[in-house]
Design a protein around this motif. Sequence first.
Motif, PDB file in Angstrom:
ATOM      1  N   VAL A  68      60.018  14.034  16.611  1.00  0.00           N
ATOM      2  CA  VAL A  68      60.639  15.484  16.310  1.00  0.00           C
ATOM      3  C   VAL A  68      61.675  15.226  14.926  1.00  0.00           C
ATOM      4  N   ASP A  69      62.040  16.337  14.394  1.00  0.00           N
ATOM      5  CA  ASP A  69      62.863  16.394  13.240  1.00  0.00           C
ATOM      6  C   ASP A  69      63.915  15.650  13.121  1.00  0.00           C
ATOM      7  N   VAL A  70      64.710  15.487  12.027  1.00  0.00           N
ATOM      8  CA  VAL A  70      65.976  14.665  12.366  1.00  0.00           C
ATOM      9  C   VAL A  70      67.038  15.597  12.490  1.00  0.00           C
ATOM     10  N   GLY A  71      67.009  16.890  12.429  1.00  0.00           N
ATOM     11  CA  GLY A  71      68.129  17.676  12.674  1.00  0.00           C
ATOM     12  C   GLY A  71      69.184  17.828  11.591  1.00  0.00           C
ATOM     13  N   GLU A 352      65.611   6.333  27.127  1.00  0.00           N
ATOM     14  CA  GLU A 352      65.008   7.514  26.890  1.00  0.00           C
ATOM     15  C   GLU A 352      66.204   8.472  26.528  1.00  0.00           C
ATOM     16  N   ARG A 353      67.237   8.187  26.775  1.00  0.00           N
ATOM     17  CA  ARG A 353      68.511   9.104  26.482  1.00  0.00           C
ATOM     18  C   ARG A 353      68.753   9.115  25.077  1.00  0.00           C
ATOM     19  N   MET A 354      68.153   8.104  24.213  1.00  0.00           N
ATOM     20  CA  MET A 354      68.263   8.130  22.529  1.00  0.00           C
ATOM     21  C   MET A 354      67.382   9.287  22.054  1.00  0.00           C
ATOM     22  N   ALA A 355      66.106   9.429  22.881  1.00  0.00           N
ATOM     23  CA  ALA A 355      65.324  10.390  22.536  1.00  0.00           C
ATOM     24  C   ALA A 355      65.617  11.667  21.893  1.00  0.00           C
ATOM     25  N   HIS A 356      65.450  11.988  20.422  1.00  0.00           N
ATOM     26  CA  HIS A 356      65.615  13.185  19.772  1.00  0.00           C
ATOM     27  C   HIS A 356      66.880  13.415  19.353  1.00  0.00           C
TER      28      HIS A 356
END
Length: 390
Positions: A68-71, A352-356
């Motif tokens: 995904v993008d970095v935001g 997985e909580r680090m994703a995105h």
Amino acid sequence: MDVVEMTTKLISTPSLPGDEGRVAELVKEFLSYVGVDKVFIDSYGDVIAVVKGGGLGSVVVEGHLDTVDVGDLKQWSVKPFSGEVIEGRVYGRGAADMKGAIAAQIKALEHVKSLDVDLYYVYTVYEEIAEGVALSQTLKETLRLKPDVVITGEATSLNLGVGHRGRSVVKLSLTGKTAHASMPYEGINALEAAAQAILKVSELNKGLPTHPALGSETAVATLINCSPKVQPQIPDNCEVLVDHRLLPQTKLDDLMKLYSKLCNEVTYLKGVYCEASINKETLKTWRGVELEVVEFFPGWINNDVSMLREVLRSVKASYSNASRHYWKFSTDLVATAGAEGIPSLGLGPGDERMAHKPNEYVEVIELRKAVEIYPRMLKSLNDYVVSKAR
């Protein structure tokens, strides 16, 4: 090349969905270094490597190339494409989801001994938008293969991933009648109807089915688009997109009945025409090939007791605290386990909580441990496939 250096190089190569070309070439280069029998990029832009074994079956090891993008950059304390190593963590977009896992999977090939089964490594495009679609096409069209087992490297904190909810994007199309905003009673406001529909989607969560391991199904409106977009005019058309997380027992017909009922309730209250459908879109890969996507991705759970017992034993030989893991998010395995019933599982470094999230990272110790675990897992799966063939 060390697994940490490989992870840093992958993170330093941005790969948004539809723009994975540079990282695909890098992954292909890494695979060529570890001595696979064949490595190539197919027409969809997926990277494929083949390691010939004894031909007594096939195991697919898979992951996705895109992120995904970095935001908002202001929320990052490190440069998102730096791959910087700080206090035992590799930081950057894709560190946990899932470039660290790709690096570990490839590095582990250096330690995989000759197997009775053939190995296929497949790294896919567009997973972040349409999980499983590119994997399905590559297995069916490029490789013409139905593997015996598929294993993903999605983040599990080195636990054994054995299932997750599926996902569908439901489109609610609401049609009213335009009128001047000074005389709203002359029209039928599709935006007000859409607001009512969104409230009803939220209310669905009170009665959705649950599973003891996977949790509850969830429904949430994520996007709305209305027209005409003119301030003094009531819109006559609105579309609401709903993210619905599915348990394995929920089929397409079940979902459509649920949202058709919701539409009927909105029509009764607001006088609009409301139609529910599964959202469809066309995605163009970095190689120019179009992927047609119907956004219904079924959930799955691996209940093969003998497989899981033996694979978990092999994992615990390197990581004694390992246990079964059920992802909160969805993965490419919707295409193999969910749609095709192919035995599937996963293990990956990272939480997985680090994703995105901003400041995404993966622990160096987990990267190195994954390199140690993967060959043991593959030997265990090799033995499982061979035993089933006898």
